[in-house]
Design a protein around this motif. Structure first.
Motif, PDB file in Angstrom:
ATOM      1  N   GLY A  14       0.749  -0.722   0.090  1.00 37.54           N
ATOM      2  CA  GLY A  14      -0.254  -0.014  -0.028  1.00 37.54           C
ATOM      3  C   GLY A  14       0.861   0.808   0.254  1.00 37.54           C
ATOM      4  O   GLY A  14       0.415   1.948  -0.594  1.00 37.54           O
ATOM      5  N   THR A  15       1.652   1.846   0.218  1.00 40.12           N
ATOM      6  CA  THR A  15       3.217   2.080   0.765  1.00 40.12           C
ATOM      7  C   THR A  15       4.004   1.264   0.454  1.00 40.12           C
ATOM      8  O   THR A  15       4.836   0.415   0.278  1.00 40.12           O
ATOM      9  CB  THR A  15       2.815   2.968   1.994  1.00 40.12           C
ATOM     10  OG1 THR A  15       3.232   2.032   2.993  1.00 40.12           O
ATOM     11  CG2 THR A  15       1.951   3.997   2.490  1.00 40.12           C
ATOM     12  N   VAL A  16       4.846   2.521  -0.124  1.00 39.94           N
ATOM     13  CA  VAL A  16       6.724   2.231  -0.575  1.00 39.94           C
ATOM     14  C   VAL A  16       7.301   1.604   0.987  1.00 39.94           C
ATOM     15  O   VAL A  16       8.797   1.247   1.100  1.00 39.94           O
ATOM     16  CB  VAL A  16       7.627   3.077  -0.854  1.00 39.94           C
ATOM     17  CG1 VAL A  16       7.951   4.060  -0.707  1.00 39.94           C
ATOM     18  CG2 VAL A  16       8.110   2.329  -2.411  1.00 39.94           C
ATOM     19  N   TYR A  17       6.875   1.789   2.042  1.00 45.73           N
ATOM     20  CA  TYR A  17       7.377   1.854   3.082  1.00 45.73           C
ATOM     21  C   TYR A  17       8.667   0.189   3.785  1.00 45.73           C
ATOM     22  O   TYR A  17       9.396  -0.126   3.600  1.00 45.73           O
ATOM     23  CB  TYR A  17       6.909   1.660   4.517  1.00 45.73           C
ATOM     24  CG  TYR A  17       6.423   3.776   4.222  1.00 45.73           C
ATOM     25  CD1 TYR A  17       7.790   4.581   5.430  1.00 45.73           C
ATOM     26  CD2 TYR A  17       5.836   3.849   4.113  1.00 45.73           C
ATOM     27  CE1 TYR A  17       7.295   5.908   5.717  1.00 45.73           C
ATOM     28  CE2 TYR A  17       5.420   5.087   3.974  1.00 45.73           C
ATOM     29  CZ  TYR A  17       6.243   6.186   4.991  1.00 45.73           C
ATOM     30  OH  TYR A  17       5.798   7.663   4.969  1.00 45.73           O
ATOM     31  N   ALA A  18       8.386  -0.172   3.263  1.00 44.36           N
ATOM     32  CA  ALA A  18       8.528  -1.987   3.634  1.00 44.36           C
ATOM     33  C   ALA A  18       9.154  -2.853   3.191  1.00 44.36           C
ATOM     34  O   ALA A  18      10.780  -2.873   3.319  1.00 44.36           O
ATOM     35  CB  ALA A  18       7.184  -2.461   3.611  1.00 44.36           C
ATOM     36  N   LEU A  19       9.197  -1.972   1.322  1.00 45.89           N
ATOM     37  CA  LEU A  19      10.683  -2.589   0.850  1.00 45.89           C
ATOM     38  C   LEU A  19      10.929  -1.632   0.804  1.00 45.89           C
ATOM     39  O   LEU A  19      12.723  -2.662   0.707  1.00 45.89           O
ATOM     40  CB  LEU A  19       9.845  -1.996  -0.868  1.00 45.89           C
ATOM     41  CG  LEU A  19      10.895  -2.073  -2.075  1.00 45.89           C
ATOM     42  CD1 LEU A  19      11.189  -3.444  -2.135  1.00 45.89           C
ATOM     43  CD2 LEU A  19       9.930  -2.296  -3.138  1.00 45.89           C
ATOM     44  N   GLU A  20      10.918  -0.367   1.401  1.00 47.43           N
ATOM     45  CA  GLU A  20      12.359   0.935   1.085  1.00 47.43           C
ATOM     46  C   GLU A  20      12.957   0.507   2.880  1.00 47.43           C
ATOM     47  O   GLU A  20      14.424   0.067   2.443  1.00 47.43           O
ATOM     48  CB  GLU A  20      12.325   1.438   1.790  1.00 47.43           C
ATOM     49  CG  GLU A  20      11.769   3.084   0.631  1.00 47.43           C
ATOM     50  CD  GLU A  20      12.644   3.182  -0.865  1.00 47.43           C
ATOM     51  OE1 GLU A  20      13.741   3.617  -0.406  1.00 47.43           O
ATOM     52  OE2 GLU A  20      12.681   2.792  -1.965  1.00 47.43           O
ATOM     53  N   ALA A  21      12.273  -0.454   3.586  1.00 49.36           N
ATOM     54  CA  ALA A  21      13.345  -0.445   4.736  1.00 49.36           C
ATOM     55  C   ALA A  21      13.940  -1.665   4.688  1.00 49.36           C
ATOM     56  O   ALA A  21      15.432  -1.924   4.959  1.00 49.36           O
ATOM     57  CB  ALA A  21      12.079  -1.144   5.800  1.00 49.36           C
ATOM     58  N   LEU A  22      13.354  -2.981   3.574  1.00 48.64           N
ATOM     59  CA  LEU A  22      14.278  -4.266   4.002  1.00 48.64           C
ATOM     60  C   LEU A  22      15.589  -4.322   2.433  1.00 48.64           C
ATOM     61  O   LEU A  22      16.026  -4.467   2.504  1.00 48.64           O
ATOM     62  CB  LEU A  22      12.875  -5.100   2.414  1.00 48.64           C
ATOM     63  CG  LEU A  22      13.525  -6.656   1.886  1.00 48.64           C
ATOM     64  CD1 LEU A  22      13.791  -7.313   3.941  1.00 48.64           C
ATOM     65  CD2 LEU A  22      12.417  -7.433   1.626  1.00 48.64           C
ATOM     66  N   GLU A  23      15.314  -2.855   1.431  1.00 47.34           N
ATOM     67  CA  GLU A  23      16.358  -2.462   1.266  1.00 47.34           C
ATOM     68  C   GLU A  23      17.862  -1.892   2.035  1.00 47.34           C
ATOM     69  O   GLU A  23      18.417  -2.192   1.854  1.00 47.34           O
ATOM     70  CB  GLU A  23      16.376  -1.816  -0.030  1.00 47.34           C
ATOM     71  CG  GLU A  23      15.262  -2.676  -1.133  1.00 47.34           C
ATOM     72  CD  GLU A  23      15.468  -1.811  -2.551  1.00 47.34           C
ATOM     73  OE1 GLU A  23      15.423  -0.585  -2.511  1.00 47.34           O
ATOM     74  OE2 GLU A  23      14.562  -1.964  -3.517  1.00 47.34           O
ATOM     75  N   VAL A  24      17.099  -0.908   2.401  1.00 45.27           N
ATOM     76  CA  VAL A  24      18.403  -0.297   3.597  1.00 45.27           C
ATOM     77  C   VAL A  24      18.685  -1.475   4.734  1.00 45.27           C
ATOM     78  O   VAL A  24      19.600  -1.508   4.889  1.00 45.27           O
ATOM     79  CB  VAL A  24      17.405   0.519   4.392  1.00 45.27           C
ATOM     80  CG1 VAL A  24      18.286   1.174   5.478  1.00 45.27           C
ATOM     81  CG2 VAL A  24      17.131   2.139   3.293  1.00 45.27           C
ATOM     82  N   VAL A  25      17.904  -2.626   5.323  1.00 42.66           N
ATOM     83  CA  VAL A  25      18.383  -3.421   5.732  1.00 42.66           C
ATOM     84  C   VAL A  25      19.419  -4.579   5.010  1.00 42.66           C
ATOM     85  O   VAL A  25      20.750  -5.020   5.966  1.00 42.66           O
ATOM     86  CB  VAL A  25      16.964  -4.443   6.376  1.00 42.66           C
ATOM     87  CG1 VAL A  25      17.780  -5.892   7.265  1.00 42.66           C
ATOM     88  CG2 VAL A  25      16.703  -3.880   7.459  1.00 42.66           C
ATOM     89  N   LEU A  26      19.388  -4.905   3.873  1.00 41.66           N
ATOM     90  CA  LEU A  26      19.833  -5.228   3.422  1.00 41.66           C
ATOM     91  C   LEU A  26      21.542  -4.733   3.445  1.00 41.66           C
ATOM     92  O   LEU A  26      22.430  -5.382   2.481  1.00 41.66           O
ATOM     93  CB  LEU A  26      19.616  -5.640   1.858  1.00 41.66           C
ATOM     94  CG  LEU A  26      18.748  -7.005   2.372  1.00 41.66           C
ATOM     95  CD1 LEU A  26      17.609  -7.041   0.291  1.00 41.66           C
ATOM     96  CD2 LEU A  26      19.251  -8.049   2.336  1.00 41.66           C
ATOM     97  N   ILE A  27      21.759  -3.502   3.135  1.00 41.85           N
ATOM     98  CA  ILE A  27      22.699  -2.524   2.644  1.00 41.85           C
ATOM     99  C   ILE A  27      24.045  -2.664   4.100  1.00 41.85           C
ATOM    100  O   ILE A  27      24.818  -2.861   4.750  1.00 41.85           O
ATOM    101  CB  ILE A  27      22.425  -1.101   2.235  1.00 41.85           C
ATOM    102  CG1 ILE A  27      21.900  -0.617   1.245  1.00 41.85           C
ATOM    103  CG2 ILE A  27      23.626  -0.555   2.444  1.00 41.85           C
ATOM    104  CD1 ILE A  27      20.861   0.216   0.346  1.00 41.85           C
ATOM    105  N   ALA A  28      22.561  -1.930   4.955  1.00 39.74           N
ATOM    106  CA  ALA A  28      22.940  -2.077   6.345  1.00 39.74           C
ATOM    107  C   ALA A  28      24.492  -3.588   6.611  1.00 39.74           C
ATOM    108  O   ALA A  28      25.086  -3.596   7.909  1.00 39.74           O
ATOM    109  CB  ALA A  28      21.879  -2.280   7.785  1.00 39.74           C
ATOM    110  N   ALA A  29      23.730  -4.756   6.537  1.00 35.41           N
ATOM    111  CA  ALA A  29      24.076  -5.980   6.459  1.00 35.41           C
ATOM    112  C   ALA A  29      25.471  -6.031   5.995  1.00 35.41           C
ATOM    113  O   ALA A  29      26.496  -6.598   6.462  1.00 35.41           O
ATOM    114  CB  ALA A  29      23.318  -7.181   5.910  1.00 35.41           C
TER     115      ALA A  29
END
Lengths: 102, 134
Positions: free
Chosen positions: B16-31
């Motif tokens: 419904g919003t892009v928050y979930a996808l954006e969070a997932l991408e940021v998490v993978l970068i942080a990893a």
């Protein structure tokens, strides 16, 4: 004058859905799309409120939005009708007016 | 570089919003930066990790399978709030079985998801150095 009310916000996060229910009249239709689709689930803190509204209003949910959020149709409140995009268009045609509770 | 405790707080339903996808991408970068990473799923965020998501009907990419890869990046502290599940008529059985392999235990497969009470979640959040909110 039957009205189609379209809701796209989760009832667990915003008051938009509740405000819709508080303003919809007998004979109106309510369509849940996008994040509002999760509101079709039975056994939630919101389901009794929606069931009460269903006494004199028709309630629909966009099936694709429900499936995308991992909620299977057998978890829905009895009496909610699942529609696809063509059904969405039909609802807008069948009603005199449409209001979106964004 | 000193290790910090990073917490990613997810409170929105996916698609419904892009928050979930954006969070997932940021998490993978942080990893990639080898920090101490935790994820919290609170409120409508619990819908992000429900199993059997199908986006065929909405014409969007189903990114839910990506959560299953988090274990491979040593992200194995995934906290899910029980009250949030209860309010939505959901249980732990409705969530994807996210796992990781423990190098120190002959690569045994272990669950990453911890179902915690709201009180426990508050303590987990309070124990972090940095919070990212989505």
């Amino acid at each position: 004058m039957a009205m189609l009310h379209i809701v796209n916000k989760s009832p667990f996060e915003r008051v938009a859905f509740k405000s819709c229910l508080d303003h919809a009249l007998a004979g109106d239709s309510i369509l849940m799309i996008e994040d509002a689709a999760v509101g079709a689930t039975d056994g939630t803190i919101f389901s009794e409120e929606l069931k009460a509204a269903m006494a004199d209003k028709s309630v629909y949910v966009l099936g694709g939005d429900l499936a995308a959020r991992g909620v299977s149709e057998d978890r829905m409140i009895d009496g909610i009708k699942v529609v696809d995009y063509a059904g969405f268009v039909n609802l807008t045609v069948e009603n005199d007016t449409t209001q979106s509770w964004v | 570089m000193a290790t910090k405790k990073f917490m990613y707080v997810n409170r929105k339903a996916p698609y419904g919003t892009v928050y979930a996808l954006e969070a997932l991408e940021v998490v993978l970068i942080a990893a990639a930066f080898e920090q101490d990473i935790s994820l919290a799923f609170i409120d409508d965020g619990v819908y992000q990790i429900t199993k059997e998501q199908s986006t065929d009907g909405i014409g969007m990419k189903n990114f839910s399978a990506t959560y299953k890869a988090l274990g491979d990046y040593d992200i194995n502290k995934i906290y899910v709030e029980k009250e949030s599940l209860d309010d939505r008529g959901l249980t732990a059985d409705d969530l994807m079985p996210l796992v990781w392999e423990d190098e120190d235990d002959d690569w045994a497969e272990k669950p990453s998801i911890k179902i915690v009470s709201r009180e426990e979640m508050a303590a987990v959040l309070a124990a972090q150095d940095v919070h990212y909110s989505f």
